[in-house]
Scaffold this active site. Structure first.
Site, PDB file in Angstrom:
ATOM      1  N   ASP A   4       0.919  -1.226   0.781  1.00 44.36           N
ATOM      2  CA  ASP A   4       0.001  -0.281   0.047  1.00 44.36           C
ATOM      3  C   ASP A   4       0.727   1.352   0.183  1.00 44.36           C
ATOM      4  O   ASP A   4       1.864   1.001   0.503  1.00 44.36           O
ATOM      5  CB  ASP A   4      -0.873   0.224   1.532  1.00 44.36           C
ATOM      6  N   ASN A  51       1.566   3.213  -3.033  1.00 43.54           N
ATOM      7  CA  ASN A  51       1.805   3.841  -4.512  1.00 43.54           C
ATOM      8  C   ASN A  51       1.378   5.021  -4.887  1.00 43.54           C
ATOM      9  O   ASN A  51       1.748   5.471  -5.438  1.00 43.54           O
ATOM     10  CB  ASN A  51       1.370   2.458  -5.524  1.00 43.54           C
ATOM     11  N   GLY A  52      -0.129   5.221  -4.732  1.00 37.97           N
ATOM     12  CA  GLY A  52      -0.611   6.328  -5.395  1.00 37.97           C
ATOM     13  C   GLY A  52      -0.196   7.732  -4.673  1.00 37.97           C
ATOM     14  O   GLY A  52       0.117   8.151  -5.158  1.00 37.97           O
ATOM     15  N   ARG A  53       0.254   7.463  -3.467  1.00 35.66           N
ATOM     16  CA  ARG A  53       0.530   8.790  -2.062  1.00 35.66           C
ATOM     17  C   ARG A  53       1.841   9.089  -2.458  1.00 35.66           C
ATOM     18  O   ARG A  53       2.148  10.249  -2.604  1.00 35.66           O
ATOM     19  CB  ARG A  53       0.541   7.931  -0.297  1.00 35.66           C
ATOM     20  N   HIS A  56       2.879   2.186  -8.796  1.00 38.49           N
ATOM     21  CA  HIS A  56       2.608   0.943  -9.376  1.00 38.49           C
ATOM     22  C   HIS A  56       3.589   0.960  -9.865  1.00 38.49           C
ATOM     23  O   HIS A  56       4.337   0.031  -9.758  1.00 38.49           O
ATOM     24  CB  HIS A  56       1.727   0.843  -9.819  1.00 38.49           C
ATOM     25  N   ASN A  81     -10.790  -3.394  -5.577  1.00 35.22           N
ATOM     26  CA  ASN A  81     -10.387  -2.392  -6.682  1.00 35.22           C
ATOM     27  C   ASN A  81     -10.967  -1.830  -7.732  1.00 35.22           C
ATOM     28  O   ASN A  81     -10.832  -0.705  -8.696  1.00 35.22           O
ATOM     29  CB  ASN A  81      -8.530  -2.684  -7.066  1.00 35.22           C
ATOM     30  N   TRP A  82     -11.318  -2.570  -8.020  1.00 37.11           N
ATOM     31  CA  TRP A  82     -12.363  -2.593  -9.320  1.00 37.11           C
ATOM     32  C   TRP A  82     -13.531  -1.613  -9.281  1.00 37.11           C
ATOM     33  O   TRP A  82     -12.929  -0.277 -10.456  1.00 37.11           O
ATOM     34  CB  TRP A  82     -13.532  -3.478  -9.685  1.00 37.11           C
ATOM     35  N   ARG A 119      -5.225  -1.689   8.675  1.00 34.83           N
ATOM     36  CA  ARG A 119      -6.697  -2.327   8.110  1.00 34.83           C
ATOM     37  C   ARG A 119      -5.873  -3.085   7.700  1.00 34.83           C
ATOM     38  O   ARG A 119      -5.024  -3.454   7.261  1.00 34.83           O
ATOM     39  CB  ARG A 119      -7.201  -1.104   7.326  1.00 34.83           C
TER      40      ARG A 119
HETATM   41  C1  IPE Z   1      -1.418  -0.476  -3.526  1.00 31.19           C
HETATM   42  O1  IPE Z   1      -0.980   1.255  -3.098  1.00 31.19           O
HETATM   43  C2  IPE Z   1      -1.379  -0.420  -4.778  1.00 31.19           C
HETATM   44  C3  IPE Z   1      -2.229  -1.372  -4.877  1.00 31.19           C
HETATM   45  C4  IPE Z   1      -3.980  -1.638  -4.210  1.00 31.19           C
HETATM   46  C5  IPE Z   1      -2.711  -2.132  -6.308  1.00 31.19           C
HETATM   47  P1  IPE Z   1      -2.685   2.406  -3.540  1.00 31.19           P
HETATM   48  O2  IPE Z   1      -3.083   2.731  -5.288  1.00 31.19           O
HETATM   49  O3  IPE Z   1      -3.811   1.791  -2.992  1.00 31.19           O
HETATM   50  O4  IPE Z   1      -1.959   3.827  -2.903  1.00 31.19           O
HETATM   51  P2  IPE Z   1      -2.302   4.494  -1.696  1.00 31.19           P
HETATM   52  O5  IPE Z   1      -3.324   4.220  -0.991  1.00 31.19           O
HETATM   53  O6  IPE Z   1      -3.665   4.979  -3.084  1.00 31.19           O
HETATM   54  O7  IPE Z   1      -1.440   5.561  -1.590  1.00 31.19           O
HETATM   55 MG    MG Z   2      -4.059   2.220  -0.822  1.00 30.65          MG
END
Ligand code: IPE
Ligand code: MG
Length: 233
Positions: free
Chosen positions: A4, A6-8, A21, A52-53, A179
């Site tokens: 978890d 990757n997005g941040r 990612h 995630n979909w 979580r």
């Molecule tokens: C995890 O990173 C990658 C996947 C679940 C596919 P996130 O994409 O959930 O990253 P945040 O939580 O937005 O930072």
């Molecule tokens: Mg996440």
């Protein structure tokens, strides 16, 4: 491991989330190599959940095909290292057929390896896994081959996606979120939980080593009292 953050990681750098990612792939293989060095025989990673979909279509598309690309580009190397690759999750629509085919081929190619079993939880949900198990068990009951009074925890375990997989000793989620998010719900009943703050793209084998060192300080009792000889496996 729940990968978890990757997005941040990407947003902090004003990059597209998909760049996070992409960077996460390097983190994954570094941790896998670290796990091999330590002799870890089972490593499961949560890479795409049944929930995630709900993400934007472009990100969903990216993740689905990126996971396939990773298999295609890394499976030879993983195979050479003695890694058995397995997928846990729902294997059907809306996962594209080409992706399902690559999964099946990769599992077949690596199925005799035993140095490490690397599970990808993909289109996976812990509740969905239990629902799927219940459906199979209910079908056995309906067919008259199973007496409901004989259903035990072992019956449910035998119908999980990968019955041979031992329960995880440690569930680790990067990025500091505390979580489980539907990860291995049945299997993690007695797992130790850790939530290192490092975002997944920055995660390296040393973070795994630190987590394992902390794990070794924990006292696992499985509902009993301290008696390590009698803990269930
Ligand atoms: C995890 O990173 C990658 C996947 C679940 C596919 P996130 O994409 O959930 O990253 P945040 O939580 O937005 O930072
Ligand atoms: Mg996440």
């Amino acid at each position: 491991m729940i990968l978890d953050g990757n997005g941040r990681w990407a947003e902090r750098r004003e990059l597209d989330r998909t760049e996070g990612h992409r960077r996460g792939e390097h983190a994954l293989w570094d941790v896998v190599d670290g796990g091999l060095d330590l002799g870890i025989e089972w490593l499961s990673t949560f890479v795409f959940s049944t929930e995630n979909w709900r993400r934007p279509k472009a990100e969903v598309e990216f993740l689905i095909w990126f996971n396939r690309d990773i298999l295609l580009s890394r499976r030879e190397e993983a195979h050479a290292k003695g890694i058995r690759i397995r997928f846990l999750g729902r294997r059907g629509r809306p996962v594209p057929k080409e992706v399902l085919d690559t999964i099946a081929e990769t599992e077949e190619m690596t199925r005799r390896n035993r140095r490490m079993t690397l599970c990808f939880c993909f289109n996976y949900g812990g509740r969905a896994e239990i629902v799927d198990a219940v459906r199979e068990i209910a079908a056995d009951v309906a067919a008259g081959s199973l007496d409901p009074a004989r259903i035990t925890e072992q019956t449910i375990r035998r119908h999980l996606y990968f019955p041979d997989m031992p329960d995880p000793d440690l569930v680790l989620r990067s990025s500091g979120e505390q979580r489980l998010s539907n990860f291995l719900l049945w299997e993690s009943a007695y797992s130790e939980l850790m939530f290192p703050r490092t975002l997944w793209p920055d995660f390296r084998r040393r973070h795994l080593f630190e987590a394992i060192a902390r794990y070794q300080q924990r006292d696992r009792r499985f509902g009993g009292i301290t008696d390590h000889d009698n803990a269930p496996s």
